[in-house]
Design a protein around this motif. Structure first.
Motif, PDB file in Angstrom:
ATOM      1  N   LEU A  16      12.023 -14.674  11.561  1.00 54.28           N
ATOM      2  CA  LEU A  16      12.644 -15.967  11.293  1.00 54.28           C
ATOM      3  C   LEU A  16      13.554 -15.888  10.077  1.00 54.28           C
ATOM      4  O   LEU A  16      14.696 -16.356  10.101  1.00 54.28           O
TER       5      LEU A  16
ATOM      6  N   TRP B 285      17.171 -21.801  17.724  1.00 54.76           N
ATOM      7  CA  TRP B 285      17.816 -22.503  16.615  1.00 54.76           C
ATOM      8  C   TRP B 285      19.087 -23.173  17.102  1.00 54.76           C
ATOM      9  O   TRP B 285      19.696 -22.759  18.088  1.00 54.76           O
TER      10      TRP B 285
ATOM     11  N   LEU C 281      15.393 -21.145   4.615  1.00 56.49           N
ATOM     12  CA  LEU C 281      15.591 -22.339   5.444  1.00 56.49           C
ATOM     13  C   LEU C 281      16.149 -23.490   4.603  1.00 56.49           C
ATOM     14  O   LEU C 281      17.058 -24.203   5.039  1.00 56.49           O
TER      15      LEU C 281
ATOM     16  N   TYR D 199       9.586 -27.644   6.371  1.00 53.41           N
ATOM     17  CA  TYR D 199       8.690 -27.504   7.528  1.00 53.41           C
ATOM     18  C   TYR D 199       8.289 -28.888   8.027  1.00 53.41           C
ATOM     19  O   TYR D 199       7.690 -29.665   7.292  1.00 53.41           O
TER      20      TYR D 199
ATOM     21  N   LEU E 279      12.078 -26.431  10.063  1.00 53.61           N
ATOM     22  CA  LEU E 279      11.351 -25.566  10.993  1.00 53.61           C
ATOM     23  C   LEU E 279      10.261 -26.332  11.727  1.00 53.61           C
ATOM     24  O   LEU E 279       9.587 -27.184  11.135  1.00 53.61           O
TER      25      LEU E 279
ATOM     26  N   THR F  54       6.997 -25.327  14.749  1.00 52.62           N
ATOM     27  CA  THR F  54       6.272 -24.189  15.310  1.00 52.62           C
ATOM     28  C   THR F  54       5.531 -24.587  16.585  1.00 52.62           C
ATOM     29  O   THR F  54       5.105 -25.730  16.737  1.00 52.62           O
TER      30      THR F  54
ATOM     31  N   TRP G 151      12.126 -17.442  19.245  1.00 55.14           N
ATOM     32  CA  TRP G 151      12.784 -18.163  18.171  1.00 55.14           C
ATOM     33  C   TRP G 151      13.952 -18.918  18.789  1.00 55.14           C
ATOM     34  O   TRP G 151      14.678 -18.371  19.631  1.00 55.14           O
TER      35      TRP G 151
END
Length: 175
Positions: free
Chosen positions: A171, A128, A19, A51, A26, A28, A126
């Motif tokens: 991921l 993106w 990442l 993150y 990211l 979650t 997922w």
């Protein structure tokens, strides 16, 4: 494979490096894991560079208010469904920011199973930000999704560990 804490932390670190290399952040959205994905990610030193954070939404009401899951999705398909996992991932991107999201919703057990959705059933989503379409042409503002379902064996902890593993491994593959 032994899905112990060290294995999951190494997987999270590998995922984070991918990442970071893509300059993606990211977010979650977790239900059945109760924040275990976030815990695994934040066990990695320096994770704040890739993150942003996440939400735990066990109730349908929070799935709706925090992640934008439609009431009709929950009424027709239920919380443990492809549609709900997709909407959770998209909602996490919209609500929390970032360039990539992972969402999980499932039945970790020991109870809660039903016909067609036994204990161990987990849906993954997922989402993106994609900057290229299928022909390779740049199109900013596009969002892509991928969903999958698994039925894991074992007790509650085993189902949840397997969920964290699958969420992060896929991921890393998608990034």
């Amino acid at each position: 494979m032994n899905l112990d804490d060290l294995y999951l932390q190494r997987l999270a670190a590998r995922t984070g490096a991918i990442l970071l290399d893509r300059d993606w952040r990211l977010v979650t959205a977790e239900s059945c894991t109760g924040g275990w994905i976030a815990k695994t990610l934040t066990d990695v030193p320096g994770c704040s560079s890739w993150y942003l954070g996440g939400v735990v939404t066990y109730s349908n009401a929070l799935k709706q208010t925090l992640l934008g899951v439609r009431p009709s999705t929950l009424a027709v398909h239920g919380a443990v469904s492809e549609a709900c996992a997709r909407e959770m991932a998209l909602g996490a991107l919209k609500s929390l920011g970032g360039q990539v999201a992972v969402a999980v919703t499932g039945i970790a057990g020991p109870g809660g199973g039903q016909p067609g959705k036994p204990v161990g059933t987990v849906w993954f989503g997922w989402a993106w930000q994609a900057d290229r379409n299928e022909t390779g042409r740049i199109e900013t503002g596009r969002t892509r999704t991928h969903v999958a379902m698994e039925t894991f064996a074992g007790d509650r902890e085993a189902v949840r560990r397997s969920t964290v593993d699958r969420a992060l491994a896929e991921l890393a593959r998608l990034a």
